[in-house]
Design a protein around this motif. Structure first.
Motif, PDB file in Angstrom:
ATOM      1  N   TYR A 145      -6.288  -3.689   5.921  1.00 44.85           N
ATOM      2  CA  TYR A 145      -7.049  -3.088   4.826  1.00 44.85           C
ATOM      3  C   TYR A 145      -6.665  -1.619   4.721  1.00 44.85           C
ATOM      4  O   TYR A 145      -6.617  -0.905   5.736  1.00 44.85           O
ATOM      5  N   SER A 146      -6.381  -1.160   3.502  1.00 44.92           N
ATOM      6  CA  SER A 146      -5.945   0.220   3.278  1.00 44.92           C
ATOM      7  C   SER A 146      -6.736   0.831   2.120  1.00 44.92           C
ATOM      8  O   SER A 146      -7.140   0.133   1.187  1.00 44.92           O
ATOM      9  N   ARG A 147      -6.904   2.147   2.182  1.00 43.83           N
ATOM     10  CA  ARG A 147      -7.542   2.869   1.077  1.00 43.83           C
ATOM     11  C   ARG A 147      -6.883   4.239   0.919  1.00 43.83           C
ATOM     12  O   ARG A 147      -6.655   4.937   1.911  1.00 43.83           O
ATOM     13  N   ARG A 148      -6.577   4.584  -0.320  1.00 41.67           N
ATOM     14  CA  ARG A 148      -6.037   5.905  -0.655  1.00 41.67           C
ATOM     15  C   ARG A 148      -6.951   6.573  -1.679  1.00 41.67           C
ATOM     16  O   ARG A 148      -7.375   5.941  -2.648  1.00 41.67           O
ATOM     17  N   ASP A 149      -7.248   7.839  -1.448  1.00 45.36           N
ATOM     18  CA  ASP A 149      -8.048   8.631  -2.385  1.00 45.36           C
ATOM     19  C   ASP A 149      -7.201   9.805  -2.862  1.00 45.36           C
ATOM     20  O   ASP A 149      -6.899  10.718  -2.090  1.00 45.36           O
ATOM     21  N   SER A 164      -8.440   6.160  -7.066  1.00 43.13           N
ATOM     22  CA  SER A 164      -8.591   5.634  -5.710  1.00 43.13           C
ATOM     23  C   SER A 164      -7.970   4.243  -5.672  1.00 43.13           C
ATOM     24  O   SER A 164      -7.994   3.508  -6.663  1.00 43.13           O
ATOM     25  N   ASP A 165      -7.426   3.888  -4.530  1.00 38.63           N
ATOM     26  CA  ASP A 165      -6.664   2.647  -4.405  1.00 38.63           C
ATOM     27  C   ASP A 165      -7.134   1.898  -3.165  1.00 38.63           C
ATOM     28  O   ASP A 165      -7.125   2.444  -2.058  1.00 38.63           O
ATOM     29  N   THR A 166      -7.565   0.651  -3.330  1.00 39.63           N
ATOM     30  CA  THR A 166      -7.931  -0.199  -2.199  1.00 39.63           C
ATOM     31  C   THR A 166      -6.975  -1.390  -2.147  1.00 39.63           C
ATOM     32  O   THR A 166      -6.635  -1.972  -3.172  1.00 39.63           O
ATOM     33  N   HIS A 167      -6.552  -1.744  -0.953  1.00 42.63           N
ATOM     34  CA  HIS A 167      -5.515  -2.757  -0.782  1.00 42.63           C
ATOM     35  C   HIS A 167      -5.812  -3.572   0.464  1.00 42.63           C
ATOM     36  O   HIS A 167      -6.209  -3.030   1.496  1.00 42.63           O
ATOM     37  N   TYR A 168      -5.649  -4.889   0.369  1.00 43.23           N
ATOM     38  CA  TYR A 168      -5.732  -5.700   1.576  1.00 43.23           C
ATOM     39  C   TYR A 168      -4.703  -6.822   1.503  1.00 43.23           C
ATOM     40  O   TYR A 168      -4.260  -7.237   0.418  1.00 43.23           O
ATOM     41  N   ALA A 202       0.822  -1.221   0.000  1.00 45.19           N
ATOM     42  CA  ALA A 202       0.000   0.000   0.000  1.00 45.19           C
ATOM     43  C   ALA A 202       0.851   1.264   0.000  1.00 45.19           C
ATOM     44  O   ALA A 202       0.550   2.235   0.696  1.00 45.19           O
ATOM     45  N   ASP A 242      -4.470  -5.486  -4.675  1.00 44.76           N
ATOM     46  CA  ASP A 242      -4.449  -4.027  -4.817  1.00 44.76           C
ATOM     47  C   ASP A 242      -5.234  -3.635  -6.062  1.00 44.76           C
ATOM     48  O   ASP A 242      -4.890  -4.041  -7.173  1.00 44.76           O
TER      49      ASP A 242
END
Length: 331
Positions: free
Chosen positions: A202-206, A211-215, A147, A235
């Motif tokens: 669990y991660s999220r970047r905006d 937008s980026d979701t990652h686990y 992430a 990712d």
């Protein structure tokens, strides 16, 4: 009398300075050796190199310290830079002196809260179930895929409750008029008790334009001299232009302590990527050996072979083989 008083004042000031610095430690690591890698470009050329930021363990020079506030409370900080062994140059990406870590925080019985440039929760979590524990970080894909690895402006909480460790972080984007833009947030849970550990994050970047979701999830089990570790990462990057991408990493490996000084580790890493529905894959098999000369010094060697397909190929090259050998020292 006036001269003696001045000397006493000076000595008291020096003693205070020494006392103030008593909680500060200068530390680091330096890694030197050779690496040969085939098919580094579309022409199929090989490359022999010594200049690196650490083949086995990333080079660093750091300062870490704390002040005891009493009743279990402490203020602590960390400043850490990377550097290149072959040239002596700082690894100051983007002109950053402390590119690896730059944070200050407070801790107590309730946990710790840190502020600054620091590793992501995904990074801390996945380290526990990487077969190599982030050694050979520039060869293995796991640490680079956590992430973003590090967040700027990061506010991170860590609490330990028995065998469980909980983490949460929020990194504001600092954009005027839109507090939700360029932000990152994550949560994580880890468990470690005896031979077993597992975890997930669990991660999220905006960010402007995407937008980026990652686990990530995984675990490890150790019995006798054996350690088995496996993990997974997913990712997903959604863009405003529709050129969405997905990166999936899966891995597993086994290490064995032949003796207190000698450790052998083998692992397999698979990375699948898809960008705008065009896919590719990298399948990496790796064998590493470490021999400890002391608690702070070791000799290491590895051989790794990757099969490349689709957009992961380097020009027309469909494979890469690397061999590393060197020495690493902690100070």
């Amino acid at each position: 009398m006036h001269k003696k008083t001045s000397i006493l004042i000076l000595l008291a000031a020096l003693a205070g300075a020494v006392q103030a610095q008593s909680g500060v430690t200068i530390y680091g690591s330096i890694d030197g050796g050779l690496r040969n890698q085939t098919n580094v470009n579309a022409a199929g050329d090989s490359k022999l190199s010594i200049g690196s930021n650490g083949q086995y363990y990333p080079n660093r020079l750091g300062f870490i310290g704390s002040e005891d506030l009493g009743d279990g409370m402490k203020v602590h900080f960390k400043l850490e830079s990377g550097f290149n062994t072959g040239t002596g140059a700082l690894d100051n990406s983007g002109g950053r002196l402390f590119n690896r870590s730059s944070w200050v925080g407070v801790s107590g019985k309730w946990g710790q809260l840190n502020f600054g440039h620091q590793y992501t929760i995904a990074f801390f979590t996945a380290n526990d179930y990487d077969p190599f524990n982030y050694k050979y970080a520039y060869i293995i894909p796991v640490s680079a895929a956590t992430a973003g690895g590090r967040y700027d402006n990061n506010i991170q909480y860590t609490g330990t409750f028995g065998a469980y460790k909980v983490r949460a972080e929020y990194a504001p984007g600092e954009k005027a008029g839109n507090a939700g833009t360029n932000t990152a947030k994550a949560v994580g849970l880890s468990y470690a008790d005896g031979p077993l550990n597992w975890g997930g994050a669990y991660s999220r970047r905006d960010v402007d334009g995407y937008s980026d979701t990652h686990y990530t999830v995984g675990g490890a089990y150790k019995t006798g001299g054996w350690r088995l570790a496996a993990g997974y990462m997913d990712d997903k990057l959604a863009t405003a232009t529709g050129s969405d991408s997905t990166t999936k990493n899966a891995w597993g490996g086994l290490s064995y302590d032949v003796s207190p000084q000698l450790i052998v580790t083998g692992a397999y890493y698979q990375t699948k990527v898809s960008v705008a529905n065009i896919g590719g894959a990298k399948k990496l098999a790796m064998l590493g050996v470490v021999y400890y000369l002391s608690k702070r010094s070791n000799l290491y060697a590895d051989i790794d072979h990757a099969k490349l397909s689709g957009r992961s190929r380097i020009g027309a090259q469909t494979s890469q083989t690397g061999i590393s050998i060197g020495i690493d020292h902690l100070f």
